[in-house]
Enzyme design. Structure first.
Site, PDB file in Angstrom:
ATOM      1  N   HIS A  95       0.807  -1.032  -0.091  1.00 22.11           N
ATOM      2  CA  HIS A  95       0.002   0.129   0.021  1.00 22.11           C
ATOM      3  C   HIS A  95       0.746   1.256  -0.043  1.00 22.11           C
ATOM      4  CE1 HIS A  95      -3.839   2.260   0.679  1.00 22.11           C
ATOM      5  NE2 HIS A  95      -3.118   3.017   1.576  1.00 22.11           N
ATOM      6  N   VAL A 137       1.034  -1.613   5.633  1.00 16.89           N
ATOM      7  CA  VAL A 137       1.894  -1.837   4.510  1.00 16.89           C
ATOM      8  C   VAL A 137       1.756  -2.961   3.438  1.00 16.89           C
ATOM      9  CG1 VAL A 137       4.056  -1.112   5.905  1.00 16.89           C
ATOM     10  CG2 VAL A 137       3.730  -3.580   5.735  1.00 16.89           C
ATOM     11  N   GLU A 138       0.474  -3.615   3.599  1.00 16.33           N
ATOM     12  CA  GLU A 138       0.239  -4.635   2.598  1.00 16.33           C
ATOM     13  C   GLU A 138      -0.966  -3.961   1.841  1.00 16.33           C
ATOM     14  OE1 GLU A 138       0.883  -8.526   4.220  1.00 16.33           O
ATOM     15  OE2 GLU A 138       2.825  -8.242   4.182  1.00 16.33           O
ATOM     16  N   MET A 139      -2.225  -4.620   2.327  1.00 14.49           N
ATOM     17  CA  MET A 139      -3.504  -4.199   1.500  1.00 14.49           C
ATOM     18  C   MET A 139      -4.035  -2.984   2.383  1.00 14.49           C
ATOM     19  SD  MET A 139      -4.403  -7.915   0.490  1.00 14.49           S
ATOM     20  CE  MET A 139      -5.574  -7.988  -0.528  1.00 14.49           C
TER      21      MET A 139
END
Ligand code: HEC
Ligand code: HEC
Length: 351
Positions: A95, A137-139
């Site tokens: 993200h 930090v991902e989705m």
């Protein structure tokens, strides 16, 4: 008579063949006590009966970037099923173009890991699948927004109803995770090593057999055994000799964050080694790109052995026999969004 020498050499030849046959069988017998070939069918998963409807739904969810807040990242972004089930980056990018702290492990055969993540903090794939969706930090999404997104698309609602028939609340975050787990359970990659374990002598080259022998004799097998040659058991990275901070960054204390036990500082799950030849870079830090170098680091850090080039080459050859074939995955056509589908949000949530 002219047959003397001939029968002698025939005899000698028979003896050699018999000896090497016996040797191959001995190695296989030894290997079968430590390793397990992949099953030829999709394995059962605890508390989640696997059905075709669930697998198909899980596949759509795995590939659907609308499960992320930005609408950009799907599970497949970092676990690309076309590139070994990982992202081939040092550490993943998610993200808002943020770089995460760890290397992305392959999702292939992950159903056979004792627990998920480098530090084993998720018990199974269903628990695991809820993590990345919410990780900033991902989705960077929320369970409520995922469920709202799913409910906004009638086709998804139909698929959840079919996959979780008879349940009072089929479209839920729990079922989202269970469907993904069902799809992931199909990502199994039989390899030449499995064919060899199952009796096909020609499936491994001589170099690969020599590498396997070393893998066993040197003691790699103490930590990398079972179906996934790893994926179970927790060990200090640097059991004998701690690698430098360039490979083992000081900030990531591994399993310590899970158990808060001092003994677990820099302890990680023994990495599963299936498909390792196609999932560079290596280690949770992703700092090593060359498999041979990774093998030599392991020999030194875990076994206190200075490994010769020749041994390392043979082990790398053996590890190549763990590169398997994924069953065909047909790219899914996903449900169309509607006027009520939540809009993508690029806002970066820093945790
Ligand atoms: C931005 C990149 C990214 C996205 C998106 C992502 N992952 Fe991951 N995944 C990772 C990283 C990095 C790890 C390792 C994290 C750790 O160990 O702390 C991981 C770990 C895993 C593991 C554990 C494998 C093992 O060997 O322990 C599985 C399974 C997995 N992810 C599945 C998924 C699923 C399912 C989704 C979608 C819901 C997803 N991932 C989305 C990067 C990502
Ligand atoms: C005492 C246990 C132990 C022994 C012995 C051991 N390993 Fe490991 N291995 C691990 C752990 C733990 C990791 C994960 C390290 C990390 O945090 O990145 C790992 C990681 C690896 C990796 C990187 C995998 C990846 O996907 O990044 C390879 C390759 C590997 N080991 C090969 C070997 C070989 C070859 C041997 C023998 C020479 C060996 N290991 C011996 C515990 C062990």
């Amino acid at each position: 008579m002219q047959t003397g020498p001939l029968s002698l050499s025939t005899l000698a030849l028979t003896a050699i063949v018999a000896a090497s046959g016996a040797h191959a069988d001995a190695l296989r017998d030894e290997a079968l006590e430590m390793f397990k070939a992949l099953p030829s069918t999709v394995p059962a998963v605890a508390n989640n009966p696997i059905t075709p409807a669930k697998i198909e739904l899980g596949k759509a969810l795995f590939f659907d970037p609308r499960m992320s807040a930005s609408g950009v990242f799907s599970c497949n972004s970092c676990h690309n099923v076309g590139t070994g089930g990982d992202d081939n980056l040092e550490t993943s990018i998610g993200h808002g173009w943020q770089r995460g702290p760890r290397n992305s492990p392959t999702v292939f055969n992950s159903v056979f890991n004792e627990a998920q993540f480098w530090d084993g903090r998720a018990a199974d794939l269903a628990e695991q699948a809820k993590g990345p969706v919410q990780a900033g930090v991902e989705m960077a999404n929320t369970p409520d927004n995922v469920v709202a997104t799913l409910n906004s698309m009638p086709q998804y609602v139909d698929w959840f109803n079919a996959a979780f028939e008879g349940e009072s609340d089929p479209v839920s975050f729990d079922n989202f995770a269970k469907a993904i787990e069902a799809f992931e359970a199909t990502l199994i990659t039989p390899a030449p090593f499995d064919a060899w374990l199952n009796g096909d002598d020609a499936a491994l080259s001589d170099d690969q057999k020599a590498g396997l022998q070393q893998f066993v004799d040197l003691g790699c097998v103490a930590c990398h055994a079972g179906t996934n040659l790893g994926g179970e058991g927790y060990y200090p990275f640097g059991l004998i000799e701690k690698p430098g901070a360039d490979i083992l960054p000081v900030g990531d204390k591994g399993r310590f964050a899970v158990t808060e036990t001092v003994d677990d500082e820099y302890v990680f799950r023994a990495a599963p080694l299936r498909n390792v030849a196609i999932t560079a870079p290596y280690f949770h830090s992703g700092k090593v790109w060359d498999l041979k170098v990774a093998v030599q680091i392991m020999a030194e850090s875990q076994l206190g052995e200075e490994m010769s080039d020749e041994s390392a080459d043979q082990i790398v050859a053996f590890l190549g026999s763990l590169t398997g074939t994924l069953p065909p995955v047909v790219y899914p056509v996903m449900p169309a969004e509607t006027a009520t589908t939540p809009r993508p949000s690029g806002e970066v949530i820093v945790e």
